[in-house]
Design an enzyme around this catalytic site. Sequence first.
Site, mmCIF file in Angstrom:
data_model
loop_
_atom_site.group_PDB
_atom_site.id
_atom_site.type_symbol
_atom_site.label_atom_id
_atom_site.label_comp_id
_atom_site.label_asym_id
_atom_site.label_seq_id
_atom_site.Cartn_x
_atom_site.Cartn_y
_atom_site.Cartn_z
ATOM 1 N N HIS A 183 -6.102 -33.203 15.047
ATOM 2 C CA HIS A 183 -6.089 -31.754 15.228
ATOM 3 C C HIS A 183 -6.717 -31.435 16.570
ATOM 4 O O HIS A 183 -7.607 -32.134 17.035
ATOM 5 C CB HIS A 183 -6.865 -31.067 14.092
ATOM 6 C CG HIS A 183 -6.653 -29.592 14.031
ATOM 7 N ND1 HIS A 183 -7.421 -28.717 14.754
ATOM 8 C CD2 HIS A 183 -5.749 -28.848 13.347
ATOM 9 C CE1 HIS A 183 -7.008 -27.487 14.515
ATOM 10 N NE2 HIS A 183 -5.991 -27.532 13.673
ATOM 11 N N ASP A 231 -1.628 -30.071 7.374
ATOM 12 C CA ASP A 231 -0.175 -30.171 7.251
ATOM 13 C C ASP A 231 0.252 -31.387 6.429
ATOM 14 O O ASP A 231 1.318 -31.386 5.813
ATOM 15 C CB ASP A 231 0.468 -30.247 8.642
ATOM 16 C CG ASP A 231 0.097 -29.063 9.503
ATOM 17 O OD1 ASP A 231 0.305 -27.927 9.054
ATOM 18 O OD2 ASP A 231 -0.418 -29.278 10.614
#
Length: 500
Positions: free
Chosen positions: A337, A393
């Site tokens: 991320h 995700d």
Amino acid sequence: MAIRKLAHPSLTVTDNRTGNTYELPITHNSVLATDIKKIKAQAGTNNDRPEDETDQGLRVYDPAYMNTAVVQSRITYINGQEGILRYRGYPIEQLVKKSNFLESAYLLMYGELPTTSQYSQWTDEIMHHTYIHSDIEAMFKSFRYDSHPMSMLTSAFATMGAFAPEANPSLQGQKLFTNAASGDLESLKILDKQILRIIGKAPTLAAASYRMRQGRPFNRPAQGLSYTGNFLYLLDNLSGYEYRPHPVLEKALDALFIIHADHEVNCSTATVLQVGSSLVDPYSVVSAGCAALYGPSHGGASESAIRMLMEIGSPENVPGFMAKVEKRERVLVGFGHRVYKNVDPRSTAIRELAEEVFAVTGRNKLLDTALTLAQYARESEFMRSRNLYPNVDFYSGLIYQAMGFPLDFYPVLFAVPRCVGWLAHWRQQMLNPSGVKIWRPRQLYLGEGERQYVEASERQANADSTVFDAPVEVSHGGDSKRNNLATYKDERGEIFKPRL
């Protein structure tokens, strides 16, 4: 090394070009970019170009906003090194376990958890703003049957703004919303009404995009169901009555909505604030946020993660796939991320949700592949050294797939709750007592210096040009080829010359 505490924290900078020293105040561990601009040198003394504007002050070059704070906010706090995410100070893990989406939405919007009466009024208002104009339904029907749902949703929010002229600063005056910052109650009423409208209608618009893809008639919002329960009704109800979604799926979707509601100044929120700084209406602002969220590096990542897992197929194929990743032949989706350099706290909460959902829907066939990939991430030096851990995700896509949502609907499931975060930041922006300045980033110009116009007859092709320096050849269909071979007169009465 001991750190000396100063009464007035500051940064002392010496410009070696000039020998001048500057003291820049430090506030909240930051310095103002406009203070950096005070550092100036005479143009032309350091092999600079006129386009560098050296005498106008030093600029901060930060491609992709890697370390630039653009707002002061009280909404969401993220500590990427320690894996912390808090809404208005409350850890995301507590909200997922104890709160619900509309309560967390109130918290994000107004700063505190609502009282019983505040929550009741808030919920009633939102659930009575769920209907959309029938002409907007007609707009959905104008799309091709195979249009991406996110394209339809993006267009729908922009269209919805055309049905609310009273909420358009271009029609009602540019201070329509910013007047609220000074305590103008009428302005504040208009502002908050649009927030209720957008949050209420977001599931209805999202469901319309889904039903359009399915070739099914649109449902009307149901009364008496929760926010996510109504959403599932809008998506799935056929010809029955007294529809009730499965409580585990309803609760899981509600929890996912909390997790996705906000995430500080991410790509789409930055887009919302950028567009909002022009003082455009909030429907256009949310539509712009949808456009940013649509991208595979943002809201489309959960869809991409599932496609990757489907391609890998089974756990025994993980090592071979990861070998290609380490050789940079493939892209790993669902890991790492931009902010988190530790475990994404959202992924931890979602991992627990996944087990609850799988107990109802059956175990996702891709779960073993996903777990093997996650184990590889924990044990691989390549992954650990790059802080590549499963992100939100990775697991959300598994839950969505288990719940039966099509892959291209995943970004829409992200956009519906993220409307709350977008609007919370937009509201904060409009209520800034200092006013709203239009966002206008600077650039470092590296192109040609001033040069004189060359007549067409005197121009020569650049011998050093590459494939990027001119349009690539575009292939056309058979009808274009036939038309180019045909002869006819153009609008000037001259014989049209085909392009061959």
